[in-house]
Design a protein around this motif. Sequence first.
Motif, PDB file in Angstrom:
ATOM      1  N   VAL A  51       0.865  -1.174   0.000  1.00  0.00           N
ATOM      2  CA  VAL A  51       0.000   0.000   0.000  1.00  0.00           C
ATOM      3  C   VAL A  51       0.907   1.232   0.000  1.00  0.00           C
ATOM      4  O   VAL A  51       1.800   1.365   0.837  1.00  0.00           O
ATOM      5  CB  VAL A  51      -0.908   0.006   1.239  1.00  0.00           C
ATOM      6  N   MET A  52       0.685   2.125  -0.954  1.00  0.00           N
ATOM      7  CA  MET A  52       1.488   3.349  -1.038  1.00  0.00           C
ATOM      8  C   MET A  52       0.863   4.388  -0.101  1.00  0.00           C
ATOM      9  O   MET A  52      -0.084   5.093  -0.456  1.00  0.00           O
ATOM     10  CB  MET A  52       1.529   3.860  -2.465  1.00  0.00           C
ATOM     11  N   LEU A  53       1.377   4.445   1.106  1.00  0.00           N
ATOM     12  CA  LEU A  53       0.722   5.180   2.185  1.00  0.00           C
ATOM     13  C   LEU A  53       0.462   6.650   1.869  1.00  0.00           C
ATOM     14  O   LEU A  53      -0.601   7.174   2.238  1.00  0.00           O
ATOM     15  CB  LEU A  53       1.535   5.026   3.478  1.00  0.00           C
ATOM     16  N   PRO A  54       1.383   7.360   1.193  1.00  0.00           N
ATOM     17  CA  PRO A  54       1.079   8.767   0.906  1.00  0.00           C
ATOM     18  C   PRO A  54      -0.147   8.973   0.013  1.00  0.00           C
ATOM     19  O   PRO A  54      -0.663  10.092  -0.059  1.00  0.00           O
ATOM     20  CB  PRO A  54       2.357   9.261   0.203  1.00  0.00           C
ATOM     21  N   ASN A  55      -0.626   7.918  -0.649  1.00  0.00           N
ATOM     22  CA  ASN A  55      -1.836   8.037  -1.470  1.00  0.00           C
ATOM     23  C   ASN A  55      -3.114   8.028  -0.639  1.00  0.00           C
ATOM     24  O   ASN A  55      -4.196   8.297  -1.171  1.00  0.00           O
ATOM     25  CB  ASN A  55      -1.938   6.865  -2.458  1.00  0.00           C
ATOM     26  N   HIS A  56      -3.027   7.681   0.650  1.00  0.00           N
ATOM     27  CA  HIS A  56      -4.225   7.403   1.435  1.00  0.00           C
ATOM     28  C   HIS A  56      -4.171   8.074   2.804  1.00  0.00           C
ATOM     29  O   HIS A  56      -3.095   8.284   3.359  1.00  0.00           O
ATOM     30  CB  HIS A  56      -4.375   5.884   1.652  1.00  0.00           C
ATOM     31  N   ALA A  57      -5.343   8.332   3.359  1.00  0.00           N
ATOM     32  CA  ALA A  57      -5.411   8.754   4.753  1.00  0.00           C
ATOM     33  C   ALA A  57      -5.044   7.563   5.635  1.00  0.00           C
ATOM     34  O   ALA A  57      -5.613   6.481   5.477  1.00  0.00           O
ATOM     35  CB  ALA A  57      -6.821   9.235   5.090  1.00  0.00           C
ATOM     36  N   PRO A  58      -4.090   7.704   6.548  1.00  0.00           N
ATOM     37  CA  PRO A  58      -3.697   6.575   7.390  1.00  0.00           C
ATOM     38  C   PRO A  58      -4.861   5.916   8.111  1.00  0.00           C
ATOM     39  O   PRO A  58      -4.883   4.688   8.276  1.00  0.00           O
ATOM     40  CB  PRO A  58      -2.706   7.211   8.377  1.00  0.00           C
ATOM     41  N   MET A  59      -5.848   6.694   8.521  1.00  0.00           N
ATOM     42  CA  MET A  59      -6.991   6.119   9.227  1.00  0.00           C
ATOM     43  C   MET A  59      -7.773   5.167   8.324  1.00  0.00           C
ATOM     44  O   MET A  59      -8.248   4.118   8.783  1.00  0.00           O
ATOM     45  CB  MET A  59      -7.906   7.226   9.747  1.00  0.00           C
ATOM     46  N   VAL A  60      -7.906   5.499   7.046  1.00  0.00           N
ATOM     47  CA  VAL A  60      -8.626   4.630   6.114  1.00  0.00           C
ATOM     48  C   VAL A  60      -7.878   3.307   5.944  1.00  0.00           C
ATOM     49  O   VAL A  60      -8.484   2.226   5.935  1.00  0.00           O
ATOM     50  CB  VAL A  60      -8.815   5.329   4.760  1.00  0.00           C
ATOM     51  N   VAL A  61      -6.555   3.387   5.811  1.00  0.00           N
ATOM     52  CA  VAL A  61      -5.757   2.163   5.697  1.00  0.00           C
ATOM     53  C   VAL A  61      -5.900   1.315   6.956  1.00  0.00           C
ATOM     54  O   VAL A  61      -6.030   0.084   6.894  1.00  0.00           O
ATOM     55  CB  VAL A  61      -4.277   2.496   5.433  1.00  0.00           C
ATOM     56  N   ALA A  62      -5.891   1.960   8.119  1.00  0.00           N
ATOM     57  CA  ALA A  62      -6.063   1.235   9.379  1.00  0.00           C
ATOM     58  C   ALA A  62      -7.419   0.535   9.422  1.00  0.00           C
ATOM     59  O   ALA A  62      -7.525  -0.623   9.847  1.00  0.00           O
ATOM     60  CB  ALA A  62      -5.917   2.186  10.566  1.00  0.00           C
ATOM     61  N   GLU A  63      -8.458   1.226   8.994  1.00  0.00           N
ATOM     62  CA  GLU A  63      -9.788   0.610   8.968  1.00  0.00           C
ATOM     63  C   GLU A  63      -9.829  -0.580   8.028  1.00  0.00           C
ATOM     64  O   GLU A  63     -10.378  -1.646   8.356  1.00  0.00           O
ATOM     65  CB  GLU A  63     -10.833   1.650   8.555  1.00  0.00           C
ATOM     66  N   GLN A  64      -9.247  -0.433   6.849  1.00  0.00           N
ATOM     67  CA  GLN A  64      -9.260  -1.513   5.865  1.00  0.00           C
ATOM     68  C   GLN A  64      -8.521  -2.745   6.387  1.00  0.00           C
ATOM     69  O   GLN A  64      -9.038  -3.869   6.345  1.00  0.00           O
ATOM     70  CB  GLN A  64      -8.626  -1.042   4.560  1.00  0.00           C
ATOM     71  N   PHE A  65      -7.308  -2.537   6.889  1.00  0.00           N
ATOM     72  CA  PHE A  65      -6.502  -3.682   7.300  1.00  0.00           C
ATOM     73  C   PHE A  65      -6.892  -4.195   8.678  1.00  0.00           C
ATOM     74  O   PHE A  65      -6.681  -5.373   8.981  1.00  0.00           O
ATOM     75  CB  PHE A  65      -5.009  -3.337   7.192  1.00  0.00           C
ATOM     76  N   GLY A  66      -7.469  -3.340   9.516  1.00  0.00           N
ATOM     77  CA  GLY A  66      -8.057  -3.839  10.755  1.00  0.00           C
ATOM     78  C   GLY A  66      -9.234  -4.749  10.462  1.00  0.00           C
ATOM     79  O   GLY A  66      -9.428  -5.784  11.121  1.00  0.00           O
ATOM     80  N   THR A  67     -10.022  -4.391   9.452  1.00  0.00           N
ATOM     81  CA  THR A  67     -11.137  -5.245   9.035  1.00  0.00           C
ATOM     82  C   THR A  67     -10.630  -6.580   8.505  1.00  0.00           C
ATOM     83  O   THR A  67     -11.142  -7.651   8.865  1.00  0.00           O
ATOM     84  CB  THR A  67     -11.967  -4.538   7.939  1.00  0.00           C
ATOM     85  N   LEU A  68      -9.615  -6.523   7.643  1.00  0.00           N
ATOM     86  CA  LEU A  68      -9.054  -7.762   7.083  1.00  0.00           C
ATOM     87  C   LEU A  68      -8.485  -8.652   8.187  1.00  0.00           C
ATOM     88  O   LEU A  68      -8.687  -9.875   8.188  1.00  0.00           O
ATOM     89  CB  LEU A  68      -7.977  -7.423   6.059  1.00  0.00           C
ATOM     90  N   GLU A  69      -7.769  -8.050   9.136  1.00  0.00           N
ATOM     91  CA  GLU A  69      -7.192  -8.830  10.237  1.00  0.00           C
ATOM     92  C   GLU A  69      -8.282  -9.430  11.112  1.00  0.00           C
ATOM     93  O   GLU A  69      -8.144 -10.558  11.607  1.00  0.00           O
ATOM     94  CB  GLU A  69      -6.256  -7.946  11.065  1.00  0.00           C
ATOM     95  N   ALA A  70      -9.374  -8.701  11.311  1.00  0.00           N
ATOM     96  CA  ALA A  70     -10.483  -9.237  12.107  1.00  0.00           C
ATOM     97  C   ALA A  70     -11.148 -10.412  11.403  1.00  0.00           C
ATOM     98  O   ALA A  70     -11.573 -11.381  12.045  1.00  0.00           O
ATOM     99  CB  ALA A  70     -11.504  -8.135  12.385  1.00  0.00           C
ATOM    100  N   LEU A  71     -11.232 -10.330  10.083  1.00  0.00           N
ATOM    101  CA  LEU A  71     -11.862 -11.407   9.311  1.00  0.00           C
ATOM    102  C   LEU A  71     -10.951 -12.616   9.150  1.00  0.00           C
ATOM    103  O   LEU A  71     -11.413 -13.762   9.154  1.00  0.00           O
ATOM    104  CB  LEU A  71     -12.253 -10.878   7.921  1.00  0.00           C
ATOM    105  N   TYR A  72      -9.640 -12.357   9.012  1.00  0.00           N
ATOM    106  CA  TYR A  72      -8.676 -13.439   8.766  1.00  0.00           C
ATOM    107  C   TYR A  72      -7.524 -13.321   9.767  1.00  0.00           C
ATOM    108  O   TYR A  72      -6.394 -13.011   9.397  1.00  0.00           O
ATOM    109  CB  TYR A  72      -8.159 -13.372   7.323  1.00  0.00           C
ATOM    110  N   PRO A  73      -7.794 -13.548  11.044  1.00  0.00           N
ATOM    111  CA  PRO A  73      -6.780 -13.296  12.078  1.00  0.00           C
ATOM    112  C   PRO A  73      -5.513 -14.123  11.870  1.00  0.00           C
ATOM    113  O   PRO A  73      -5.571 -15.315  11.567  1.00  0.00           O
ATOM    114  CB  PRO A  73      -7.499 -13.699  13.375  1.00  0.00           C
ATOM    115  N   GLY A  74      -4.372 -13.441  11.999  1.00  0.00           N
ATOM    116  CA  GLY A  74      -3.092 -14.118  11.871  1.00  0.00           C
ATOM    117  C   GLY A  74      -2.662 -14.393  10.456  1.00  0.00           C
ATOM    118  O   GLY A  74      -1.638 -15.048  10.236  1.00  0.00           O
ATOM    119  N   ARG A  75      -3.406 -13.871   9.453  1.00  0.00           N
ATOM    120  CA  ARG A  75      -3.057 -14.167   8.064  1.00  0.00           C
ATOM    121  C   ARG A  75      -2.777 -12.923   7.223  1.00  0.00           C
ATOM    122  O   ARG A  75      -2.414 -13.045   6.049  1.00  0.00           O
ATOM    123  CB  ARG A  75      -4.186 -14.970   7.389  1.00  0.00           C
ATOM    124  N   ILE A  76      -2.924 -11.740   7.773  1.00  0.00           N
ATOM    125  CA  ILE A  76      -2.823 -10.509   6.990  1.00  0.00           C
ATOM    126  C   ILE A  76      -1.497  -9.800   7.255  1.00  0.00           C
ATOM    127  O   ILE A  76      -1.054  -9.697   8.391  1.00  0.00           O
ATOM    128  CB  ILE A  76      -4.002  -9.565   7.307  1.00  0.00           C
TER     129      ILE A  76
END
Length: 343
Positions: free
Chosen positions: A79-104
């Motif tokens: 993920v190219m962080l300067p392209n995105h608001a850090p909070m949005v990236v956190a929400e996206q990957f927090g969601t992925l980690e919650a759905l697939y714990p230990g795999r993201i």
Amino acid sequence: MSVPPFSVLDLAPVASGSTSAQALRNTLDLARHAEALGYHRYWLAEHHNMPGIASSATAVLIGQVAAATERMRIGSGGVMLPNHAPMVVAEQFGTLEALYPGRIDLGLGRAPGTDQATARALRRSPDALSVDDFPEQVAELRGYFHPDSAVTPAAGNEPPVWLLGSSGYSARLAGLLGLPFAFAHHFSAENTLPALHLYRESFRPSPALERPYAMIAVSVTAADSDERARELAAPQALSFLRLRQGRPGPLPTPEEAAAHPYTPLEREIIRARMDSQVVGGPDTVRRQMDALIEQTAADEVMVTTMVYDHADRVRSYELLAGLYGLRPEAVAPTGQPAGQPSA
């Protein structure tokens, strides 16, 4: 020589005459094959406004690949962080980690991953095009994963964070932060050894990682013979040449690559590009890979393969897995420290 884990970097290549929809279906198919072959993790790369790459909505595609597999770690490369608001990236990957714990995995880069006009459209302001505040962006992003954070579902769901780079900047930052580091050897080979040295020299142990962990991304085209591998690798070389000339497009066919009227300068550009790639039959690939692993002392190797036909791409990963005796892994453990790669 001990064999490090092998992983996959996928840009979801769009072949000439095909579609992005087919490229995405190919990604899901390759991910299933990679898991069955024993590859350790599967990363998708963020690129924009490139007709030959379909992995631009990286977080969306990660979720689809994770759903189509069972054991591999799935993540961003990156993920190219300067392209995105850090909070949005956190929400996206927090969601992925919650759905697939230990795999993201959350791999972060600071390049735009596109041209300046598209970067401006992504960031919505010419004032946001500087990457000088990348360290602050990383810190802000990681803060949203703290258990006391009010950002759901990021709070308490931090995936391992990696820094990606093609020079010494992110190598040093990864070392100072005590994070794992992935280096883009496949397009910046001249900087590989200096960057890895800087990373290891700068490394400070952290709650995320006790010792340096360096991965190199390598372009590999394996086939049943050297001649066949060179034929399969030619479209990628022509695609790179067109990108350099400001004419990006879908991945050409081998016939198109063979018929292209290369100038002497174009041949030299391609030769320099191909020198850092691993291309050949089984014996050649094993010899070149062994030398690269020994030279870099890489803890992990991430392989990207860009060939026209999907079956040839799958075959390349099959041959490499066979050369190194890869085996399907057990389910990745949950609850490991953030940033600690499971090897």
